[in-house]
Design a protein around this motif. Structure first.
Motif, PDB file in Angstrom:
ATOM      1  N   PHE A 215      -5.435  11.795   3.291  1.00 53.94           N
ATOM      2  CA  PHE A 215      -4.986  10.461   2.932  1.00 53.94           C
ATOM      3  C   PHE A 215      -5.898   9.852   1.878  1.00 53.94           C
ATOM      4  N   GLU A 216      -7.171  10.221   1.932  1.00 53.11           N
ATOM      5  CA  GLU A 216      -8.095   9.731   0.911  1.00 53.11           C
ATOM      6  C   GLU A 216      -7.613  10.202  -0.463  1.00 53.11           C
ATOM      7  N   CYS A 219      -4.635   8.350  -1.519  1.00 48.31           N
ATOM      8  CA  CYS A 219      -5.002   7.000  -1.967  1.00 48.31           C
ATOM      9  C   CYS A 219      -5.505   7.042  -3.409  1.00 48.31           C
ATOM     10  N   VAL A 222      -2.302   7.331  -5.571  1.00 51.47           N
ATOM     11  CA  VAL A 222      -1.401   6.183  -5.550  1.00 51.47           C
ATOM     12  C   VAL A 222      -2.089   4.958  -6.145  1.00 51.47           C
ATOM     13  N   LEU A 223      -3.361   4.794  -5.827  1.00 56.11           N
ATOM     14  CA  LEU A 223      -4.073   3.622  -6.308  1.00 56.11           C
ATOM     15  C   LEU A 223      -4.266   3.657  -7.808  1.00 56.11           C
ATOM     16  N   MET A 261      -8.117  -1.823  -0.110  1.00 60.13           N
ATOM     17  CA  MET A 261      -6.950  -0.984  -0.340  1.00 60.13           C
ATOM     18  C   MET A 261      -5.671  -1.802  -0.189  1.00 60.13           C
ATOM     19  N   MET A 265      -3.143  -2.823  -3.338  1.00 56.58           N
ATOM     20  CA  MET A 265      -1.740  -2.423  -3.303  1.00 56.58           C
ATOM     21  C   MET A 265      -0.832  -3.637  -3.455  1.00 56.58           C
TER      22      MET A 265
ATOM     23  N   ILE B  95       0.070   3.297   1.618  1.00 53.33           N
ATOM     24  CA  ILE B  95      -1.368   3.161   1.341  1.00 53.33           C
ATOM     25  C   ILE B  95      -1.878   1.865   1.959  1.00 53.33           C
TER      26      ILE B  95
END
Lengths: 299, 290
Positions: A215-216, A219, A222-223, A261, A265, B95
């Motif tokens: 997931f990191e 992230c 996506v980030l 985070m 988002m 996220i």
């Protein structure tokens, strides 16, 4: 080169920067799968683990040269990427994400129980071969390859799949083949990053490659902005460095990290550089002239 | 021996099912994998422990308060972290959910420390024998509570107005809002119900295993999510079936001798089921539209 860099960077920060380079390679691989092709992968850390263990076992137990082992680790990860890519053809969206997540967990548990990986004790005694120079040379190579891939016929086919699978299929794009190729290439880079990771930290433990790491990586992508190469580099840099900068707040840093985070988002749902074409921004004049020319021709 | 393992598996599965219901209902309406759901379950367990240990309350009062606290928490979470992202991409919301989960987890770590906390003995345990099967009082309470909660949920979803609104919203979000359903209220309510069920699950598990830890939500959450997908995500009976199926399979797997592979059992099953039924056991087939 390394001694030169070491003379003015603190060894601790050098370690952090090297790790950052490794994560950039892995995140760029994931970006090809999730950002460009639009296929969810929640188990990317598993490919990192396969590459790491593959390369480390080759150098430690079989005395294979580092670079060969690195390549072999990448190929092993790519092989498993193809294996997991086949069921991917039957599944879409979240279901694919879940299967990759499950695959990641299975790999972790298998590595925890195998003898050759050292089980829960982990694998130690790996030589430290990943210097900062090696890692960043590979980062540059990866970025070049990714740019080349994305702007090629192959990359355009992947983007077509992301935008609309059915339309892409009607236009003659062989969806299955392209998806599997994207998985293989993305996982190859994760595998190489894993090999570098093993030869940087010199010790591997299956718990390092749980879904938290997957997931990191997700992230990071996506980030930064899905599908954007500078975005992925920026996202990875910010998220890897954030805990270091927040170190002054010691106890609260992971809490703040989580809150950051959410906030990032909410304010930039497409990622920091999502939807921004850097090339177009930097060379604005060139585009203007071209569009002007187009209009005058019409008139 | 087999019957005994079935009872143990059923107990574990009932709890998985309680958590899975929250995932499945939220997913059914807004297609969001609420990764912070496992943390809500964990916080529910902590509220239960505090009620018993600090305030000396009984089992029922502790569980009801844990459910209430988590209801409010779930609604706040939806308001703060998910509502602003409702019209953006699914990954962005995902996220945000992961961020929220990190936040809650570390907040609890900071407050309680990483060590597991024992659950004070709130019910005097006893063991009953029914034929060859041994069943403890705690197991009976878990099964009964889970059954009652699921029956209540079923009643709400089938016959109460807001439950009907939930079903309408899960079938077609936009049309439901055109028909005068206040979609924000429905989503808030869904989060509240799901969180309350997770909190109840947390208290029950804490009591069963006699331990509550800030990181307990991670594996439980992921496994419950597996259960929801296994049963067909978005389907309420699917989540119940998936949870119980997973609990029984895991317990039997351990009994057969795969104990070191315990955490992989759930995922292996999930992958096998999805390969043959891509939308889960009770899921509706996805329709591809041009």
């Amino acid at each position: 080169m390394d001694t030169l860099i070491a003379s003015f960077i603190d060894p601790y920060y050098m370690q952090v920067l090297t790790l950052l380079g490794i994560y950039i390679i892995a995140a760029l691989g994931l970006n090809l799968i999730t950002g460009v092709t639009g296929q969810f992968s929640f188990g990317h850390a598993a490919f990192l683990a396969i590459g790491a263990y593959g390369a480390a076992i080759l150098t430690v137990k079989f005395q294979i040269p580092f670079y060969v082992a690195l390549l072999a680790g990448g190929l092993m990860a790519a092989f498993f990427g193809v294996v997991i890519g086949f069921p991917a053809l039957r599944l879409t969206g979240d279901y694919l994400g879940i299967v990759t997540l499950g695959f990641g967990e299975i790999i972790r548990v298998v590595f925890l129980n195998l003898e050759i990986t050292g089980g829960a004790l982990g694998l130690a005694g790996i030589a430290r071969n990943s210097s900062i120079t090696v890692v960043y040379v590979l980062v540059v190579i990866t970025i070049i390859i990714m740019y080349y891939l994305q702007s090629s016929r192959f990359g355009r086919a992947l983007i077509a799949i992301r935008e609309d699978e059915i339309a892409a299929e009607t236009m003659g794009v062989n969806i299955s083949v392209y998806k599997i190729k994207a998985f293989a290439i993305g996982c190859f880079f994760a595998g190489v990053a894993g090999g570098l990771y093993a030869h940087l930290l010199q010790y591997l433990n299956p718990t390092d490659f749980g879904f938290a790491k997957s997931f990191e990586l997700l992230c990071f992508v996506v980030l930064g902005g899905l599908g954007s190469i500078p975005g992925v580099v920026l996202g990875t840099t910010i998220l890897t460095m954030a805990p270091e900068f927040l170190r002054s707040m010691s106890d609260y840093r992971m809490m703040i990290y989580g809150a950051l985070m959410v906030i990032m988002m909410i304010f930039r749902p497409h990622g920091l550089l999502g939807g921004i074409n850097l090339h177009r921004m930097l060379f604005k004049n060139k585009y203007k002239i071209e569009t002007n020319r187009g209009t005058t021709d019409e008139v | 021996m087999l019957e005994q393992q079935l009872i143990n598996g059923l107990t574990l599965g009932a709890v998985y099912a309680l958590i899975a219901l929250g995932y499945t209902m939220v997913y059914g309406i807004i297609q969001l994998i609420n990764f912070a759901h496992g943390e809500i379950y964990m916080i529910g367990a902590f509220v239960g422990v505090s009620m018993v240990a600090v305030f000396g309350q009984g089992f029922l009062a502790s569980m009801l308060l844990a459910m209430l606290v988590c209801m409010i928490l779930g609604m706040t979470l939806e308001r703060v972290a998910y509502r602003p992202l409702r019209r953006s991409t699914r990954l962005a919301a995902l996220i945000s959910a992961i961020g929220a989960s990190t936040f809650l987890q570390n907040a609890m770590l900071l407050w309680k420390g990483p060590q597991p906390v024992g659950f004070p003995e709130v019910i005097k345990d006893a063991i009953y024998h029914i034929g060859p099967i041994e069943i403890s009082k705690v197991q009976l309470i878990i099964l009964a509570t889970a059954a009652i909660l699921m029956a209540v949920l079923n009643y709400i979803v089938k016959y109460v107005k807001i439950g009907k609104a939930m079903r309408a919203a899960s079938q077609d979000y936009d049309t439901a809002s055109l028909m005068g359903i206040d979609i924000n209220k429905v989503i808030s309510f869904t989060f509240a119900i799901g969180s309350a069920l997770a909190a109840a699950g947390g208290v029950l598990v804490g009591m069963y295993f006699n331990s509550v830890a800030p990181l307990m939500g991670v594996t439980a959450g992921i496994k419950a999510f597996c259960a929801a997908v296994l049963g067909g995500i978005g389907s309420i009976p699917g989540a119940m079936l998936g949870g119980i199926f997973l609990g029984v399979a895991e317990t039997l797997g351990i009994a057969v001798g795969f104990s070191t592979y315990r955490d992989a059992i759930a995922f292996t099953l999930l992958i096998i089921v999805l390969l043959f039924k891509p939308t889960g056991l009770l899921g509706k087939p996805i329709q591809r539209k041009v």
